[in-house]
Design a protein around this motif. Structure first.
Motif, mmCIF file in Angstrom:
data_model
loop_
_atom_site.group_PDB
_atom_site.id
_atom_site.type_symbol
_atom_site.label_atom_id
_atom_site.label_comp_id
_atom_site.label_asym_id
_atom_site.label_seq_id
_atom_site.Cartn_x
_atom_site.Cartn_y
_atom_site.Cartn_z
ATOM 1 N N SER A 143 -69.367 77.796 35.575
ATOM 2 C CA SER A 143 -70.366 78.858 35.567
ATOM 3 C C SER A 143 -71.683 78.340 36.127
ATOM 4 O O SER A 143 -71.992 77.149 36.061
ATOM 5 C CB SER A 143 -70.576 79.404 34.156
ATOM 6 N N ASP A 144 -72.485 79.256 36.669
ATOM 7 C CA ASP A 144 -73.754 78.905 37.299
ATOM 8 C C ASP A 144 -74.728 80.041 36.993
ATOM 9 O O ASP A 144 -74.580 81.154 37.520
ATOM 10 C CB ASP A 144 -73.547 78.741 38.813
ATOM 11 N N ASP A 145 -75.733 79.780 36.148
ATOM 12 C CA ASP A 145 -76.639 80.858 35.758
ATOM 13 C C ASP A 145 -77.718 81.124 36.793
ATOM 14 O O ASP A 145 -78.334 82.197 36.791
ATOM 15 C CB ASP A 145 -77.266 80.586 34.388
ATOM 16 N N THR A 146 -77.972 80.191 37.691
ATOM 17 C CA THR A 146 -78.958 80.412 38.750
ATOM 18 C C THR A 146 -78.379 81.274 39.865
ATOM 19 O O THR A 146 -79.003 82.245 40.305
ATOM 20 C CB THR A 146 -79.452 79.078 39.321
ATOM 21 N N ALA A 147 -77.191 80.940 40.316
ATOM 22 C CA ALA A 147 -76.533 81.733 41.351
ATOM 23 C C ALA A 147 -75.937 83.017 40.788
ATOM 24 O O ALA A 147 -75.668 83.964 41.536
ATOM 25 C CB ALA A 147 -75.445 80.903 42.023
ATOM 26 N N GLY A 148 -75.732 83.062 39.464
ATOM 27 C CA GLY A 148 -75.095 84.226 38.860
ATOM 28 C C GLY A 148 -73.650 84.334 39.302
ATOM 29 O O GLY A 148 -73.210 85.371 39.816
ATOM 30 N N ALA A 149 -72.911 83.249 39.105
ATOM 31 C CA ALA A 149 -71.548 83.196 39.632
ATOM 32 C C ALA A 149 -70.669 82.285 38.796
ATOM 33 O O ALA A 149 -71.152 81.457 38.013
ATOM 34 C CB ALA A 149 -71.567 82.701 41.069
ATOM 35 N N ILE A 150 -69.363 82.445 38.985
ATOM 36 C CA ILE A 150 -68.353 81.531 38.443
ATOM 37 C C ILE A 150 -67.526 81.040 39.602
ATOM 38 O O ILE A 150 -67.070 81.838 40.440
ATOM 39 C CB ILE A 150 -67.463 82.213 37.390
ATOM 40 N N TYR A 151 -67.331 79.723 39.691
ATOM 41 C CA TYR A 151 -66.522 79.127 40.747
ATOM 42 C C TYR A 151 -65.181 78.677 40.178
ATOM 43 O O TYR A 151 -65.037 78.440 38.976
ATOM 44 C CB TYR A 151 -67.238 77.895 41.338
ATOM 45 N N ARG A 152 -64.214 78.553 41.056
ATOM 46 C CA ARG A 152 -62.898 78.021 40.658
ATOM 47 C C ARG A 152 -62.591 76.809 41.529
ATOM 48 O O ARG A 152 -62.616 76.884 42.757
ATOM 49 C CB ARG A 152 -61.804 79.080 40.835
ATOM 50 N N ILE A 153 -62.304 75.680 40.842
ATOM 51 C CA ILE A 153 -61.918 74.455 41.534
ATOM 52 C C ILE A 153 -60.439 74.213 41.313
ATOM 53 O O ILE A 153 -59.963 74.186 40.166
ATOM 54 C CB ILE A 153 -62.733 73.247 41.005
ATOM 55 N N SER A 154 -59.695 74.075 42.389
ATOM 56 C CA SER A 154 -58.251 73.869 42.305
ATOM 57 C C SER A 154 -57.859 72.660 43.138
ATOM 58 O O SER A 154 -58.624 72.157 43.962
ATOM 59 C CB SER A 154 -57.506 75.114 42.802
ATOM 60 N N TYR A 155 -56.625 72.198 42.909
ATOM 61 C CA TYR A 155 -56.112 71.030 43.624
ATOM 62 C C TYR A 155 -54.797 71.376 44.293
ATOM 63 O O TYR A 155 -53.920 72.032 43.704
ATOM 64 C CB TYR A 155 -55.882 69.872 42.657
ATOM 65 N N GLU A 156 -54.675 70.966 45.549
ATOM 66 C CA GLU A 156 -53.436 71.153 46.293
ATOM 67 C C GLU A 156 -52.986 69.803 46.827
ATOM 68 O O GLU A 156 -53.767 69.094 47.467
ATOM 69 C CB GLU A 156 -53.643 72.140 47.436
ATOM 70 N N LYS A 157 -51.756 69.455 46.575
ATOM 71 C CA LYS A 157 -51.223 68.171 47.042
ATOM 72 C C LYS A 157 -51.127 68.143 48.562
ATOM 73 O O LYS A 157 -50.887 69.136 49.208
ATOM 74 C CB LYS A 157 -49.835 67.928 46.423
ATOM 75 N N LEU A 208 -79.657 75.158 44.828
ATOM 76 C CA LEU A 208 -78.873 76.286 45.335
ATOM 77 C C LEU A 208 -78.002 76.875 44.242
ATOM 78 O O LEU A 208 -77.441 77.964 44.398
ATOM 79 C CB LEU A 208 -77.997 75.832 46.513
ATOM 80 N N GLY A 209 -77.887 76.164 43.162
ATOM 81 C CA GLY A 209 -77.111 76.596 42.006
ATOM 82 C C GLY A 209 -77.281 75.575 40.902
ATOM 83 O O GLY A 209 -77.722 74.443 41.152
ATOM 84 N N ARG A 210 -76.946 75.971 39.670
ATOM 85 C CA ARG A 210 -77.091 75.054 38.539
ATOM 86 C C ARG A 210 -75.913 75.247 37.593
ATOM 87 O O ARG A 210 -75.890 76.185 36.789
ATOM 88 C CB ARG A 210 -78.420 75.290 37.824
ATOM 89 N N PRO A 211 -74.904 74.381 37.672
ATOM 90 C CA PRO A 211 -73.733 74.510 36.795
ATOM 91 C C PRO A 211 -74.110 74.459 35.317
ATOM 92 O O PRO A 211 -75.024 73.728 34.920
ATOM 93 C CB PRO A 211 -72.874 73.306 37.192
ATOM 94 N N VAL A 212 -73.397 75.231 34.514
ATOM 95 C CA VAL A 212 -73.681 75.326 33.075
ATOM 96 C C VAL A 212 -72.485 74.979 32.208
ATOM 97 O O VAL A 212 -72.571 74.160 31.307
ATOM 98 C CB VAL A 212 -74.184 76.735 32.702
ATOM 99 N N ALA A 219 -68.114 67.161 41.722
ATOM 100 C CA ALA A 219 -68.486 68.241 42.638
ATOM 101 C C ALA A 219 -70.003 68.245 42.757
ATOM 102 O O ALA A 219 -70.710 68.357 41.758
ATOM 103 C CB ALA A 219 -67.992 69.587 42.119
ATOM 104 N N GLU A 220 -70.517 68.096 43.960
ATOM 105 C CA GLU A 220 -71.967 68.048 44.141
ATOM 106 C C GLU A 220 -72.359 68.692 45.455
ATOM 107 O O GLU A 220 -71.549 68.830 46.367
ATOM 108 C CB GLU A 220 -72.477 66.607 44.078
ATOM 109 N N GLY A 221 -73.643 69.093 45.518
ATOM 110 C CA GLY A 221 -74.149 69.745 46.715
ATOM 111 C C GLY A 221 -75.021 70.952 46.411
ATOM 112 O O GLY A 221 -75.564 71.577 47.332
ATOM 113 N N TRP A 222 -75.165 71.278 45.127
ATOM 114 C CA TRP A 222 -76.034 72.397 44.753
ATOM 115 C C TRP A 222 -77.518 72.011 44.783
ATOM 116 O O TRP A 222 -78.367 72.883 44.724
ATOM 117 C CB TRP A 222 -75.677 72.914 43.360
ATOM 118 N N LEU A 223 -77.820 70.708 44.874
ATOM 119 C CA LEU A 223 -79.194 70.228 44.976
ATOM 120 C C LEU A 223 -79.399 69.659 46.377
ATOM 121 O O LEU A 223 -78.733 68.698 46.766
ATOM 122 C CB LEU A 223 -79.465 69.159 43.921
#
Length: 426
Positions: free
Chosen positions: A412-426, A395-399, A384-388
């Motif tokens: 988690s991302d301490d710069t954006a102050g957020a948690i993302y969820r990555i999921s997969y759908e067939k 734009l964010g920094r994964p931790v 997963a990329e695109g925060w730089l």
């Protein structure tokens, strides 16, 4: 009350109330009041602390994060969404009973994230145990029977049944390692103080202890080897029988156990040696007592200037995989979920926080390292990329990373102050 006490005793955690009389918090200073609050929680007594307001999950910050996530590139079939707005989000621990997510920070707070309706988006985010005075509570981890451990800069606390007590400001608490006893107080530093923890398959607590120097002076070697600074220590759940599990590590802020009971961990390597060296490391500890080569090596096979004329220990172990130089791979997981394609099952995901001293920034990605059936690690690849941005803006920094019960992955991302969820759908 009895249920909580029995759970704590089963985990080997002492909840005995202190014998010393307590002062009225209203007449004491804030620091003293919060020390008293810890003593009260150990004795199942209320602190009287008001619960802070919940963290808003809508508004400008959430909208900005959502726009950023539209720029993130993932393999086909995967998608990334905002899971929660959490200030300064770093270490992640998913509760084994209710799936509540506990979030550590490099500041003074731990947060809880609750998805009540199970729509895979957080409904509530609030401060955990607001009456306690945490100091860099980066490391959070759960035992299989539901005891939450919080590792601070120089203290370790445990919270039996944290998933069931987090609703209010008062929670059952225990001291595993007293303040000032995780490392010698004289070695406390503003550098490399974000601890990480895991509960091993042996039931012991494993804690990484980054050392405060870029490359430590030689006169510190004996002290650091003895105390586990620049290594990983392990101990019983109640803090007893502490031992140094691994040495030769500069600053690990990510580790996880594989199904074969071996411990994998990232290691951030020496700064100031150029843009393209030394590499970061992904290591595997297969037994206690292994030495991973620092400070003789700055990363991979690159010798440090300070130790270039010193003989390398014969038992120094090379990394399983070399990671991009200065990308700052922090949190990691061995993926044990079932919802991602077979390629990813049993592999390692790492969170790259991104470089800080490179002329051209790199990182701010989630990387994947395939692990073969023989245990060999293949070449790391971006997941997963695109925060730089191309212009070098973060734009964010994964931790850190964690897996939800459905097999999806949190970032988690301490710069954006957020948690993302990555999921997969067939």
């Amino acid at each position: 009350m009895r249920t909580i006490l029995m759970a704590a005793l089963a985990a080997g955690v002492s909840l005995a109330a202190p014998a010393l009389a307590q002062q009225d918090a209203s007449t004491a200073g804030d620091t003293k009041a919060k020390i008293d609050n810890l003593e009260k929680l150990q004795g199942f007594r209320p602190t009287g602390v008001a619960e802070p307001p919940m963290v808003p999950q809508t508004g400008r910050r959430a909208d900005a994060v959502a726009r950023t996530l539209q720029k993130i590139k993932l393999p086909d079939g995967f998608k990334i969404e905002l899971y929660a707005v959490v200030p300064d989000a770093r270490g992640l621990a998913v509760g084994p009973n209710a799936g509540v997510v506990f979030v550590g920070t490099r500041k003074s707070r731990v947060y809880t994230v609750t998805d009540r309706d199970k729509d895979r988006v957080a409904d509530e985010v609030k401060v955990f145990a607001p009456g306690l005075d945490f100091k860099i509570p980066n490391g959070v981890c759960f035992s299989r029977d539901g005891v939450l451990t919080v590792v601070e800069q120089n203290r370790v606390l445990a919270f039996p049944a944290a998933e069931f007590f987090y609703e209010g400001p008062d929670v059952a608490a225990a001291v595993v390692v007293k303040q000032g006893e995780l490392i010698p107080a004289a070695e406390e530093s503003y550098n490399h103080t974000a601890r990480m923890c895991r509960i091993g398959p042996d039931g012991k607590l494993y804690v990484s202890l980054g050392q405060p120097y870029n490359v430590p002076p030689k006169e510190k070697a004996d002290l650091y080897a003895r105390t586990g600074i620049g290594g990983i220590v392990r101990m019983d759940a109640d803090g007893k029988n502490r031992e140094v599990f691994a040495t030769g590590i500069r600053n690990s802020v990510g580790m996880d156990f594989a199904p074969d009971r071996t411990l994998w961990f990232t290691d951030n390597q020496v700064d100031g040696m150029g843009d393209d060296q030394p590499p970061g490391e992904l290591n595997q500890a297969t037994k206690p007592g292994m030495n991973f080569g620092f400070p003789w090596y700055g990363g991979g096979a690159v010798r440090t200037v300070e130790y270039k004329d010193d003989k390398v220990p014969a038992d120094a172990v090379p990394p399983k995989a070399e990671l991009p130089p200065h990308a700052a791979d922090l949190g990691m997981i061995v993926y044990k979920g079932k919802s991602f394609p077979a390629k990813y099952q049993g592999g390692v995901f790492t969170a790259e926080h991104g470089s800080w001293n490179r002329t051209t920034p790199v990182g701010a990605r989630v990387m994947f390292v395939p692990i073969g059936k023989d245990g060999a690690a293949a070449k790391p690849e971006p997941f997963a990329e695109g925060w730089l941005t191309e212009g070098g803006e973060y734009l964010g920094r994964p931790v850190d990373l964690a897996t939800l019960p459905d097999g999806s992955m949190l970032v988690s991302d301490d710069t954006a102050g957020a948690i993302y969820r990555i999921s997969y759908e067939k």
